[in-house]
Write a protein that holds these residues in place. Sequence first.
Motif, PDB file in Angstrom:
ATOM      1  N   LEU A  42     -38.260 -27.225  88.215  1.00  0.00           N
ATOM      2  CA  LEU A  42     -38.991 -28.434  87.855  1.00  0.00           C
ATOM      3  C   LEU A  42     -38.409 -29.630  88.600  1.00  0.00           C
ATOM      4  CD1 LEU A  42     -39.267 -27.786  84.011  1.00  0.00           C
ATOM      5  CD2 LEU A  42     -40.977 -27.308  85.762  1.00  0.00           C
ATOM      6  N   ASP A  43     -39.190 -30.711  88.677  1.00  0.00           N
ATOM      7  CA  ASP A  43     -38.764 -31.830  89.524  1.00  0.00           C
ATOM      8  C   ASP A  43     -37.818 -32.809  88.838  1.00  0.00           C
ATOM      9  OD1 ASP A  43     -40.517 -32.922  87.745  1.00  0.00           O
ATOM     10  OD2 ASP A  43     -41.936 -33.683  89.243  1.00  0.00           O
ATOM     11  N   SER A  44     -37.836 -32.854  87.477  1.00  0.00           N
ATOM     12  CA  SER A  44     -36.997 -33.843  86.813  1.00  0.00           C
ATOM     13  C   SER A  44     -36.703 -33.427  85.379  1.00  0.00           C
ATOM     14  CB  SER A  44     -37.684 -35.211  86.802  1.00  0.00           C
ATOM     15  OG  SER A  44     -38.837 -35.168  85.965  1.00  0.00           O
ATOM     16  N   LEU A  45     -35.728 -34.100  84.778  1.00  0.00           N
ATOM     17  CA  LEU A  45     -35.380 -33.840  83.381  1.00  0.00           C
ATOM     18  C   LEU A  45     -36.544 -34.225  82.471  1.00  0.00           C
ATOM     19  CD1 LEU A  45     -33.252 -33.026  81.307  1.00  0.00           C
ATOM     20  CD2 LEU A  45     -32.426 -35.394  81.316  1.00  0.00           C
ATOM     21  N   GLY A  46     -37.265 -35.286  82.813  1.00  0.00           N
ATOM     22  CA  GLY A  46     -38.415 -35.695  82.011  1.00  0.00           C
ATOM     23  C   GLY A  46     -39.473 -34.613  81.948  1.00  0.00           C
ATOM     24  N   THR A  47     -39.741 -33.985  83.094  1.00  0.00           N
ATOM     25  CA  THR A  47     -40.725 -32.903  83.121  1.00  0.00           C
ATOM     26  C   THR A  47     -40.265 -31.726  82.281  1.00  0.00           C
ATOM     27  OG1 THR A  47     -41.402 -33.542  85.359  1.00  0.00           O
ATOM     28  CG2 THR A  47     -42.004 -31.337  84.622  1.00  0.00           C
ATOM     29  N   LEU A  48     -38.958 -31.421  82.353  1.00  0.00           N
ATOM     30  CA  LEU A  48     -38.401 -30.322  81.558  1.00  0.00           C
ATOM     31  C   LEU A  48     -38.583 -30.599  80.074  1.00  0.00           C
ATOM     32  CD1 LEU A  48     -36.853 -27.707  81.178  1.00  0.00           C
ATOM     33  CD2 LEU A  48     -34.711 -28.977  81.525  1.00  0.00           C
ATOM     34  N   LYS A  49     -38.324 -31.836  79.659  1.00  0.00           N
ATOM     35  CA  LYS A  49     -38.496 -32.184  78.244  1.00  0.00           C
ATOM     36  C   LYS A  49     -39.954 -32.037  77.810  1.00  0.00           C
ATOM     37  CE  LYS A  49     -34.610 -35.369  77.542  1.00  0.00           C
ATOM     38  NZ  LYS A  49     -34.215 -36.743  77.135  1.00  0.00           N
ATOM     39  N   GLU A  50     -40.877 -32.438  78.679  1.00  0.00           N
ATOM     40  CA  GLU A  50     -42.300 -32.298  78.351  1.00  0.00           C
ATOM     41  C   GLU A  50     -42.676 -30.828  78.177  1.00  0.00           C
ATOM     42  OE1 GLU A  50     -44.503 -34.224  81.394  1.00  0.00           O
ATOM     43  OE2 GLU A  50     -43.774 -36.245  80.908  1.00  0.00           O
ATOM     44  N   ARG A  51     -42.159 -29.983  79.086  1.00  0.00           N
ATOM     45  CA  ARG A  51     -42.445 -28.545  78.986  1.00  0.00           C
ATOM     46  C   ARG A  51     -41.877 -27.974  77.685  1.00  0.00           C
ATOM     47  NH1 ARG A  51     -43.455 -26.074  84.044  1.00  0.00           N
ATOM     48  NH2 ARG A  51     -44.783 -27.517  85.222  1.00  0.00           N
ATOM     49  N   LYS A  94     -23.949 -30.086  81.908  1.00  0.00           N
ATOM     50  CA  LYS A  94     -24.690 -31.243  82.415  1.00  0.00           C
ATOM     51  C   LYS A  94     -26.179 -31.077  82.112  1.00  0.00           C
ATOM     52  CE  LYS A  94     -21.522 -32.304  86.217  1.00  0.00           C
ATOM     53  NZ  LYS A  94     -21.408 -32.495  87.699  1.00  0.00           N
ATOM     54  N   ILE A  95     -26.735 -32.083  81.474  1.00  0.00           N
ATOM     55  CA  ILE A  95     -28.172 -32.095  81.188  1.00  0.00           C
ATOM     56  C   ILE A  95     -28.769 -33.246  81.986  1.00  0.00           C
ATOM     57  CG2 ILE A  95     -29.915 -32.327  79.388  1.00  0.00           C
ATOM     58  CD1 ILE A  95     -27.908 -31.232  77.399  1.00  0.00           C
ATOM     59  N   ASP A  96     -29.280 -32.894  83.160  1.00  0.00           N
ATOM     60  CA  ASP A  96     -29.780 -33.928  84.069  1.00  0.00           C
ATOM     61  C   ASP A  96     -30.888 -33.350  84.947  1.00  0.00           C
ATOM     62  OD1 ASP A  96     -28.396 -32.244  85.752  1.00  0.00           O
ATOM     63  OD2 ASP A  96     -26.713 -33.624  86.056  1.00  0.00           O
ATOM     64  N   ASP A  97     -31.267 -34.108  85.945  1.00  0.00           N
ATOM     65  CA  ASP A  97     -32.342 -33.660  86.844  1.00  0.00           C
ATOM     66  C   ASP A  97     -31.965 -32.375  87.566  1.00  0.00           C
ATOM     67  OD1 ASP A  97     -33.929 -35.766  86.103  1.00  0.00           O
ATOM     68  OD2 ASP A  97     -33.446 -37.014  87.858  1.00  0.00           O
ATOM     69  N   GLU A  98     -30.672 -32.208  87.856  1.00  0.00           N
ATOM     70  CA  GLU A  98     -30.243 -30.997  88.571  1.00  0.00           C
ATOM     71  C   GLU A  98     -30.497 -29.750  87.741  1.00  0.00           C
ATOM     72  OE1 GLU A  98     -29.326 -30.713  91.720  1.00  0.00           O
ATOM     73  OE2 GLU A  98     -29.853 -32.836  91.807  1.00  0.00           O
ATOM     74  N   ASP A 101     -37.855 -35.470  68.413  1.00  0.00           N
ATOM     75  CA  ASP A 101     -36.998 -35.600  69.601  1.00  0.00           C
ATOM     76  C   ASP A 101     -35.731 -34.772  69.422  1.00  0.00           C
ATOM     77  OD1 ASP A 101     -38.825 -37.304  70.715  1.00  0.00           O
ATOM     78  OD2 ASP A 101     -37.796 -39.140  70.078  1.00  0.00           O
ATOM     79  N   GLU A 102     -35.250 -34.675  68.174  1.00  0.00           N
ATOM     80  CA  GLU A 102     -34.054 -33.871  67.913  1.00  0.00           C
ATOM     81  C   GLU A 102     -34.312 -32.396  68.213  1.00  0.00           C
ATOM     82  OE1 GLU A 102     -35.325 -36.098  65.897  1.00  0.00           O
ATOM     83  OE2 GLU A 102     -33.765 -37.656  65.887  1.00  0.00           O
ATOM     84  N   ASP A 103     -35.515 -31.922  67.873  1.00  0.00           N
ATOM     85  CA  ASP A 103     -35.864 -30.525  68.171  1.00  0.00           C
ATOM     86  C   ASP A 103     -35.861 -30.287  69.676  1.00  0.00           C
ATOM     87  OD1 ASP A 103     -36.206 -30.060  65.473  1.00  0.00           O
ATOM     88  OD2 ASP A 103     -38.369 -30.424  65.528  1.00  0.00           O
ATOM     89  N   VAL A 104     -36.417 -31.234  70.416  1.00  0.00           N
ATOM     90  CA  VAL A 104     -36.457 -31.102  71.875  1.00  0.00           C
ATOM     91  C   VAL A 104     -35.032 -31.103  72.443  1.00  0.00           C
ATOM     92  CG1 VAL A 104     -37.200 -32.173  74.033  1.00  0.00           C
ATOM     93  CG2 VAL A 104     -38.735 -32.162  72.050  1.00  0.00           C
ATOM     94  N   ASP A 105     -34.197 -32.015  71.958  1.00  0.00           N
ATOM     95  CA  ASP A 105     -32.819 -32.100  72.460  1.00  0.00           C
ATOM     96  C   ASP A 105     -32.045 -30.826  72.143  1.00  0.00           C
ATOM     97  OD1 ASP A 105     -33.306 -34.613  73.431  1.00  0.00           O
ATOM     98  OD2 ASP A 105     -32.441 -35.665  71.701  1.00  0.00           O
ATOM     99  N   GLU A 106     -32.287 -30.269  70.963  1.00  0.00           N
ATOM    100  CA  GLU A 106     -31.595 -29.034  70.574  1.00  0.00           C
ATOM    101  C   GLU A 106     -31.995 -27.881  71.501  1.00  0.00           C
ATOM    102  OE1 GLU A 106     -31.504 -25.961  66.768  1.00  0.00           O
ATOM    103  OE2 GLU A 106     -31.968 -28.092  66.431  1.00  0.00           O
ATOM    104  N   SER A 107     -33.283 -27.775  71.770  1.00  0.00           N
ATOM    105  CA  SER A 107     -33.751 -26.721  72.683  1.00  0.00           C
ATOM    106  C   SER A 107     -33.229 -26.952  74.092  1.00  0.00           C
ATOM    107  CB  SER A 107     -35.282 -26.679  72.700  1.00  0.00           C
ATOM    108  OG  SER A 107     -35.799 -26.329  71.440  1.00  0.00           O
ATOM    109  N   LEU A 108     -33.183 -28.208  74.502  1.00  0.00           N
ATOM    110  CA  LEU A 108     -32.679 -28.548  75.832  1.00  0.00           C
ATOM    111  C   LEU A 108     -31.213 -28.146  75.965  1.00  0.00           C
ATOM    112  CD1 LEU A 108     -33.278 -29.912  78.545  1.00  0.00           C
ATOM    113  CD2 LEU A 108     -32.674 -32.095  77.502  1.00  0.00           C
ATOM    114  N   LYS A 109     -30.443 -28.389  74.899  1.00  0.00           N
ATOM    115  CA  LYS A 109     -29.029 -28.014  74.931  1.00  0.00           C
ATOM    116  C   LYS A 109     -28.872 -26.503  75.031  1.00  0.00           C
ATOM    117  CE  LYS A 109     -24.657 -28.551  72.445  1.00  0.00           C
ATOM    118  NZ  LYS A 109     -23.998 -29.070  71.220  1.00  0.00           N
ATOM    119  N   ARG A 110     -29.715 -25.755  74.307  1.00  0.00           N
ATOM    120  CA  ARG A 110     -29.639 -24.287  74.377  1.00  0.00           C
ATOM    121  C   ARG A 110     -29.942 -23.790  75.786  1.00  0.00           C
ATOM    122  NH1 ARG A 110     -32.200 -24.269  69.254  1.00  0.00           N
ATOM    123  NH2 ARG A 110     -34.213 -23.860  70.243  1.00  0.00           N
ATOM    124  N   ILE A 111     -30.943 -24.403  76.414  1.00  0.00           N
ATOM    125  CA  ILE A 111     -31.295 -24.016  77.787  1.00  0.00           C
ATOM    126  C   ILE A 111     -30.127 -24.308  78.719  1.00  0.00           C
ATOM    127  CG2 ILE A 111     -32.784 -24.572  79.746  1.00  0.00           C
ATOM    128  CD1 ILE A 111     -35.035 -25.053  77.719  1.00  0.00           C
TER     129      ILE A 111
END
Length: 477
Positions: A265-274, A254-258, A139-149
Motif C-alpha cells: 500500500l502507498d501510505s499508513l492512511g490507506t492501510l488504516k482505511e483498509r 514501527k507503525i508508519d508509511d514503510e 479508532d481504538e479497534d483500528v489501532d489494535e488491529s494495526l498493532k497486530r499487523i
Amino acid sequence: MQITETVSEGLRREYKVVVAASDLDTRLLGKIEEIKPKLSLKGFRPGKAPVSYLKKTFGKSMMGEIVEAAVNEGSQKAVTDNSLKVAFPPRVEPEGDLQAVVDGKADLEFKVIVDLMPDFELADVSTLDVEKLVADVSDEDVDESLKRIAEQSRTYSSRAEGEAAEKDDAVLIDFVGTVDGEEFQGGKAEDFNLTLGSGQLIPGFEDQLIGAKKDEKRDVKVTFPADYPEAKLAAKDAVFAVTVKDVKKPDELKIDDELAKTLGLDSLGTLKERIKDQLKRDYAQASRLHLKRRILDALDEKHSFSLPPTMVEGEFNGIWRQVEAELKREGKAPEDEGKSEEDLKKEYHEIAERRVRLGLVLARIGEQNGLTVSNEEVQRAIAMRARQFPGQEQQVFEFYARNAQAQAEVRAPIFEDKVVDFIAELAQIRETKVDRATLFLDPDEAQEKLKGETAEKPEKAEKPKKAKKADKSEKAE
C-alpha cells in the motif's frame, strides 16, 4: 396385489402388501415368454424350448428380479393410491419365508412404512420481533488491529554472542519430546521458530527457555494439560531435549508509511482505511450471525407440529455420532459432561427435533416465495471449498461432481441463508448497540450477558458444552 393399511398414527402409516403366488407365477411366465425368442439352447431350435423347461432352468434366478420389482411396485402403489406426501422414501420390511416365495410355494408379503410430511400453517414472518446486535468500528479497534499487523510483520535480529534470551525474543530450536523415556508422535521438530511468551506451546515450555543462549542444550520439563486433545498425552509428564540454535531480539516496532509499503500500500492512511473496511465486514458478519440465530429462535417459538419420526432419528443419529467421536477423541465418557448418557441423548434429540422443524419451516417459506439455489451458486460455493485445498482443487471438484449428497450439503446452507435474508427484510428488526466483545460472543452467551443473567439459572439446567455447540449449528434439510 392386495394393500391394507395397518397403522395410522400421527405422521406414520404402515401397509401390508400381499402379492399372490399365482400373480408372481404369471409375471414369471410373462418374463419367460419375453426372453424365449432370444434364447438359443443346446438340443432346441432357437426360440423353441418348452416354457416348462425354461421355468425349471431359469425360474428361480428370474424370480428374484420379479420379487424385487413387485416390492417396488407395491410400495409405490401404497403411496400413490393413498395420495401420500412422503417425508422420506418408504421403508420395506419383508414378512414370511422369502425362499418359499422364490420357490413359488408362498405369497409375497411385506410391510411398507411411510413417514408423512406434516401439514402446518406458517407464521406471518412480518410479525416476528427480532433483535440485531450491532457495534461501531472505533479508532481504538483500528489501532489494535494495526498493532497486530505490525507485530506479525516484525523483524528480529540475532543477539550478540553469549546474550541470553528474554521474554518476547524469538529462538530457533530443535527439540525431541519423551514421555516415560519414549518419544511420542508429534513431539519432535527441527528449526522451529518460537517467540517466548507467545503461548504457542504447552504451558511452562517457553518460560524455561528464558535465559537460554545460542548453542545451549536444555531439558524442558512440562506436564500436558488434563484436557489436552491427544488423550494418550493428557496429564502426562514430558521431557523435551531442546537445542537452541539462535536467539533473536525484536527490532523496534514501527507503525508508519514503510509498514504500509511492505504490505503493498502507498501510505499508513490507506492501510488504516483498509483495516477499517475489513473490520466493518467482520462486524457485519458477526451481527448477521446473531440476527440469524434470533430469527431461527423466533421461528421455532412460532411453530409447533408433529415431525416425521424417521427424519428426526436420522438427524439425531448424525449428531450423536459426532458427539461420540468427540468424546472418544478426548478420552471422555458421557458422564464427564455432567449428565447421564440418557439425559444427554434426550437433549440432543430435542436439538434434532429443532433442526428438523426449522428445516421444514424454512423449506416451506422458500417454496411459497419462489426462493431457489441455482447450479451456478452451488458451483461457486464448491470452488470456494476447493481453494481451501491448494494443489487438490481438481480432486475436490471431481468429488462433488460424483456425489449428489455432497452437492446437497453445499446447497442447503445457501438456501437457508436466502430464506433468512428474505425473512430479515420483512421482520421487525430492533438494533441493539453493543461493544465489540459482546458482538463476538456466542449468540447464547451474548443474550445472557445482555439480560444480566448468570450461569446459575435454577429454572433451566445448564446445557453441556457439546450440546450448546450442536444447538447453534443450524441447517435446513
